[in-house]
Scaffold this active site. Structure first.
Site, PDB file in Angstrom:
ATOM      1  N   LYS A  22       0.830  -1.210   0.000  1.00 26.70           N
ATOM      2  CA  LYS A  22       0.000   0.000   0.000  1.00 26.70           C
ATOM      3  C   LYS A  22       0.864   1.259   0.000  1.00 26.70           C
ATOM      4  CE  LYS A  22      -1.689   1.629   3.962  1.00 26.70           C
ATOM      5  NZ  LYS A  22      -1.439   3.036   4.293  1.00 26.70           N
ATOM      6  N   ASN A  23       1.853   1.300   0.882  1.00 30.15           N
ATOM      7  CA  ASN A  23       2.611   2.547   1.014  1.00 30.15           C
ATOM      8  C   ASN A  23       3.508   2.823  -0.189  1.00 30.15           C
ATOM      9  OD1 ASN A  23       1.328   3.145   3.355  1.00 30.15           O
ATOM     10  ND2 ASN A  23       3.014   2.536   4.711  1.00 30.15           N
ATOM     11  N   ARG A  93      -3.299  10.214   4.582  1.00 30.57           N
ATOM     12  CA  ARG A  93      -2.011  10.824   4.892  1.00 30.57           C
ATOM     13  C   ARG A  93      -1.201  11.079   3.613  1.00 30.57           C
ATOM     14  NH1 ARG A  93       1.155  13.623   8.229  1.00 30.57           N
ATOM     15  NH2 ARG A  93       3.314  12.998   8.072  1.00 30.57           N
ATOM     16  N   CYS A 117      -4.193   8.263   9.720  1.00 29.37           N
ATOM     17  CA  CYS A 117      -4.381   7.669  11.050  1.00 29.37           C
ATOM     18  C   CYS A 117      -3.893   8.597  12.139  1.00 29.37           C
ATOM     19  CB  CYS A 117      -3.608   6.364  11.136  1.00 29.37           C
ATOM     20  SG  CYS A 117      -4.495   4.980  10.435  1.00 29.37           S
ATOM     21  N   ARG A 122       1.762  14.505  13.236  1.00 20.43           N
ATOM     22  CA  ARG A 122       2.512  14.051  12.059  1.00 20.43           C
ATOM     23  C   ARG A 122       2.872  15.261  11.202  1.00 20.43           C
ATOM     24  NH1 ARG A 122      -0.338   8.527  10.066  1.00 20.43           N
ATOM     25  NH2 ARG A 122       1.642   8.236   9.047  1.00 20.43           N
ATOM     26  N   PRO A 123       3.927  15.969  11.628  1.00 20.28           N
ATOM     27  CA  PRO A 123       4.300  17.185  10.906  1.00 20.28           C
ATOM     28  C   PRO A 123       4.843  16.881   9.518  1.00 20.28           C
ATOM     29  CG  PRO A 123       5.975  16.629  12.536  1.00 20.28           C
ATOM     30  CD  PRO A 123       4.857  15.636  12.713  1.00 20.28           C
ATOM     31  N   ILE A 124       4.870  17.912   8.644  1.00 20.84           N
ATOM     32  CA  ILE A 124       5.517  17.716   7.338  1.00 20.84           C
ATOM     33  C   ILE A 124       6.604  18.777   7.114  1.00 20.84           C
ATOM     34  CG2 ILE A 124       3.570  16.512   6.241  1.00 20.84           C
ATOM     35  CD1 ILE A 124       3.029  19.184   4.716  1.00 20.84           C
ATOM     36  N   ASP A 125       7.181  19.226   8.247  1.00 21.13           N
ATOM     37  CA  ASP A 125       8.211  20.262   8.148  1.00 21.13           C
ATOM     38  C   ASP A 125       9.409  19.822   7.296  1.00 21.13           C
ATOM     39  OD1 ASP A 125       8.387  18.479  10.476  1.00 21.13           O
ATOM     40  OD2 ASP A 125      10.266  19.523  10.897  1.00 21.13           O
ATOM     41  N   ASP A 305       4.834   0.128  12.043  1.00 25.27           N
ATOM     42  CA  ASP A 305       3.547  -0.378  11.550  1.00 25.27           C
ATOM     43  C   ASP A 305       3.298  -1.836  11.947  1.00 25.27           C
ATOM     44  OD1 ASP A 305       3.018   2.064  10.467  1.00 25.27           O
ATOM     45  OD2 ASP A 305       3.166   1.455   8.371  1.00 25.27           O
ATOM     46  N   ILE A 327       8.936   5.924  16.908  1.00 24.61           N
ATOM     47  CA  ILE A 327       8.620   6.736  15.723  1.00 24.61           C
ATOM     48  C   ILE A 327       7.442   7.674  15.976  1.00 24.61           C
ATOM     49  CG2 ILE A 327       8.140   6.679  13.229  1.00 24.61           C
ATOM     50  CD1 ILE A 327      10.738   5.228  13.861  1.00 24.61           C
ATOM     51  N   ARG A 397      -8.778   0.385   5.118  1.00 20.77           N
ATOM     52  CA  ARG A 397      -7.907   1.337   4.413  1.00 20.77           C
ATOM     53  C   ARG A 397      -6.659   0.651   3.888  1.00 20.77           C
ATOM     54  NH1 ARG A 397      -7.618   6.912   7.602  1.00 20.77           N
ATOM     55  NH2 ARG A 397      -6.008   7.118   6.051  1.00 20.77           N
TER      56      ARG A 397
HETATM   57  C1  UD1 Z   1       5.047   6.454   6.535  1.00 26.40           C
HETATM   58  C2  UD1 Z   1       3.985   5.398   6.371  1.00 26.40           C
HETATM   59  C3  UD1 Z   1       3.492   4.930   7.726  1.00 26.40           C
HETATM   60  C4  UD1 Z   1       4.670   4.477   8.581  1.00 26.40           C
HETATM   61  C5  UD1 Z   1       5.748   5.555   8.636  1.00 26.40           C
HETATM   62  C6  UD1 Z   1       7.005   5.082   9.342  1.00 26.40           C
HETATM   63  C7  UD1 Z   1       2.926   6.037   4.290  1.00 26.40           C
HETATM   64  C8  UD1 Z   1       1.732   6.623   3.620  1.00 26.40           C
HETATM   65  N1  UD1 Z   1       2.883   5.969   5.625  1.00 26.40           N
HETATM   66  O1  UD1 Z   1       4.415   7.546   7.196  1.00 26.40           O
HETATM   67  O2  UD1 Z   1       2.595   3.849   7.525  1.00 26.40           O
HETATM   68  O3  UD1 Z   1       4.202   4.265   9.909  1.00 26.40           O
HETATM   69  O4  UD1 Z   1       6.118   5.931   7.301  1.00 26.40           O
HETATM   70  O5  UD1 Z   1       7.520   3.954   8.722  1.00 26.40           O
HETATM   71  O6  UD1 Z   1       3.880   5.603   3.654  1.00 26.40           O
HETATM   72  N2  UD1 Z   1       8.476  13.609  10.837  1.00 26.40           N
HETATM   73  C9  UD1 Z   1       8.764  14.913  11.134  1.00 26.40           C
HETATM   74  N3  UD1 Z   1       8.668  15.843  10.131  1.00 26.40           N
HETATM   75  C10 UD1 Z   1       8.310  15.505   8.867  1.00 26.40           C
HETATM   76  C11 UD1 Z   1       8.022  14.168   8.564  1.00 26.40           C
HETATM   77  C12 UD1 Z   1       8.113  13.228   9.573  1.00 26.40           C
HETATM   78  O7  UD1 Z   1       9.094  15.242  12.264  1.00 26.40           O
HETATM   79  O8  UD1 Z   1       8.256  16.401   8.008  1.00 26.40           O
HETATM   80  C13 UD1 Z   1       8.567  12.585  11.888  1.00 26.40           C
HETATM   81  C14 UD1 Z   1       7.228  11.916  12.184  1.00 26.40           C
HETATM   82  O9  UD1 Z   1       6.472  12.626  13.118  1.00 26.40           O
HETATM   83  C15 UD1 Z   1       7.697  10.571  12.717  1.00 26.40           C
HETATM   84  C16 UD1 Z   1       8.961  10.280  11.913  1.00 26.40           C
HETATM   85  O10 UD1 Z   1       9.403  11.545  11.420  1.00 26.40           O
HETATM   86  O11 UD1 Z   1       8.054  10.695  14.074  1.00 26.40           O
HETATM   87  C17 UD1 Z   1       8.789   9.316  10.767  1.00 26.40           C
HETATM   88  O12 UD1 Z   1       7.718   9.739   9.962  1.00 26.40           O
HETATM   89  P1  UD1 Z   1       7.634   9.390   8.413  1.00 26.40           P
HETATM   90  O13 UD1 Z   1       8.645   8.323   8.076  1.00 26.40           O
HETATM   91  O14 UD1 Z   1       7.656  10.645   7.638  1.00 26.40           O
HETATM   92  O15 UD1 Z   1       6.187   8.738   8.326  1.00 26.40           O
HETATM   93  P2  UD1 Z   1       5.102   8.961   7.234  1.00 26.40           P
HETATM   94  O16 UD1 Z   1       5.726   9.217   5.906  1.00 26.40           O
HETATM   95  O17 UD1 Z   1       4.066   9.886   7.746  1.00 26.40           O
END
Ligand code: UD1
Length: 430
Positions: A22-23, A93, A117, A122-125, A305, A327, A397
């Site tokens: 899926k991812n 997401r 979820c 879950r920031p995207i900074d 996961d 994580i 999902r």
């Molecule tokens: C993806 C997966 C999710 C999985 C996760 C970790 C998808 C759609 N989802 O989520 O199923 O649980 O990887 O393997 O593929 N973080 C920041 N800033 C950012 C981005 C992330 O601080 O801009 C932090 C997050 O809060 C978290 C860590 O980095 O603590 C890892 O997150 P990330 O690997 O980005 O997870 P997702 O891409 O959201």
């Protein structure tokens, strides 16, 4: 409202086919709009998150032809909008992948902040930091990420935290930037590699995916391709944990055993027999399972996961196990539900201390998110008596025909959507 109802106690046995990841599919489908030519994608999982993403792709003007439930043809030549509708995007997401894909192709993207979820903030900074480093102006206005660039120019980007989403997103945008981009401290997950391979099959020039340092030489355009998505590591791991917890004997087929190593290692540690074949892994639960510790980490570490599913197995293993969630900060909400089934787990911050019990008892529980939902189903199948899992929309999902696959392994489970149907199931099963 749909629910899963099950009668626990059967050891799962047999073989199960694992679907596409899926991812990986979410990243690949978004990347498919970066060319005007036809893209054919196979081994697609038929799950809700994917269908929502496909609707969104269609909504911005691309032609999406479903060849069958597991294959799709996308042509994005007719895309007319760089703004993705709220209604679709807040539900998942992975909507953030449209930022990288649209920014790369059209140098402009307007995408609502992602939903998905609720497992912690879950920031995207880091995504935004990457786009800015490539020369885009990025603002968030009324919950929408607005990213615009005159030109995207390759850059050296260090990710402060290992992020799957940021790595894939930056890789997409950088594929159509001018010059070279280097991503340091990149995520190494199998689906990062799969998206890179997909982009390369479209003519991108990405090297080093699967290592800490990814190098991307920008190209002028991407072309059409045909691509088959890798098997889903987490779906496979979920069935492996189900085999362990129910003391069963299950072979997961159509998998890449290397991607499952951290899960296999932990199942061996607690006393399961795990046999790796070419494209399959067999897990034999055995009667006596013992404690271990788990610490979730980016790949190749133990996946976050898989944390809830493994916790269920540990809840039924002898001794005290410690599970540390490194994580996401809010990923133990399901523990309260497990407690209703008789587990003995204390949560302190991001650590769960699990005192194994001999048996769980069926109860009515709520799936708080996708993976925790699957874990509660595993608990229900391992428990005495009936369990009802509510809020199964979360589970759907990410798992295709979950209950059917479990039934083919001997589970007594059904999807029902009324009390009447639930009673009918109980009368039938006895
Ligand atoms: C993806 C997966 C999710 C999985 C996760 C970790 C998808 C759609 N989802 O989520 O199923 O649980 O990887 O393997 O593929 N973080 C920041 N800033 C950012 C981005 C992330 O601080 O801009 C932090 C997050 O809060 C978290 C860590 O980095 O603590 C890892 O997150 P990330 O690997 O980005 O997870 P997702 O891409 O959201």
């Amino acid at each position: 409202m749909e629910q899963y109802i099950m009668k626990g106690g059967n050891s799962l046995a047999g073989e199960v086919q694992i679907g596409g990841a899926k991812n990986a599919a979410l990243g690949i489908l978004a990347a498919a709009i970066m060319t005007d030519e036809d893209v054919y994608i196979d081994n697609l999982p038929d799950v809700n998150d994917i269908n929502v993403l496909l609707e969104a792709i269609q909504h911005i003007g691309a032609v999406v032809s479903r060849v069958n439930r597991h294959a799709v043809r996308i042509n994005a030549e007719s895309i007319h909008a760089i703004s993705v509708e709220d209604e679709y995007m807040r539900r998942i997401r992975a909507s953030y992948y449209f930022i990288g894909a649209l920014l790369g192709k059209y140098k402009s993207a307007e995408v609502p902040l992602p939903g998905g979820c609720n497992i912690g903030s879950r920031p995207i900074d880091l995504h935004i930091k990457g786009f800015r480093a490539l020369g885009a102006k990025v603002e968030i206005e009324r919950g929408v990420v607005m990213a615009h660039a005159i030109d995207l120019v390759g850059s050296h980007i260090y990710l402060d935290k290992v992020s799957v989403g940021a790595t894939i997103n930056i890789m997409m945008a950088a594929s159509l930037a001018e010059g070279q981009t280097i991503i340091e401290n990149a995520a190494k997950e199998p689906h990062v590699v799969d998206v890179a391979n997909f982009l390369n099959s479209m003519g991108a020039n990405i090297r080093g995916a699967g290592t800490d340092v990814i190098r991307i030489k920008g190209v002028n355009r991407l072309h059409g391709t045909e691509y088959s998505i890798i098997p889903d590591q987490i779906e496979a791991g979920t069935f492996m944990c189900a085999a362990a917890a129910t003391r069963g004997d299950v072979t997961v087929r159509n998998v890449i055993p290397k991607h499952l190593e951290s899960i296999s290692a932990k199942l061996k540690e607690i006393g399961c027999e795990v046999v790796e074949l070419d494209d399959a892994v067999r897990v034999v639960g055995g009667n006596r399972q013992t404690r271990t510790n788990i610490n979730t980490q980016p790949y190749p570490g133990f996946p976050t996961d898989m944390q809830p599913q493994m916790t269920v197995a540990l809840a039924l293993a002898e001794g005290t196990s410690i599970v540390t969630e490194s994580i996401f900060e809010n990923r133990f909400k399901y523990v309260d539900e497990l407690a209703r089934m008789g587990s003995n787990i204390q949560v302190e911050g991001n650590v769960a201390i699990i005192s194994g019990v001999r048996r769980l008892k069926g109860a009515q529980v709520n799936a708080p998110d996708l993976r925790a939902g699957a874990a509660l189903v595993i608990a229900g199948l391992s428990a005495e008596g009936y369990t009802v899992v509510d809020e199964i929309g979360y589970i759907e999902r990410g798992y295709e025909h979950f209950e059917e696959k479990l039934r083919s392994l001997g589970a007594v489970i059904e999807k029902v959507d009324s009390q009447k149907e639930a009673r009918k199931f109980m009368l039938k099963v006895g």
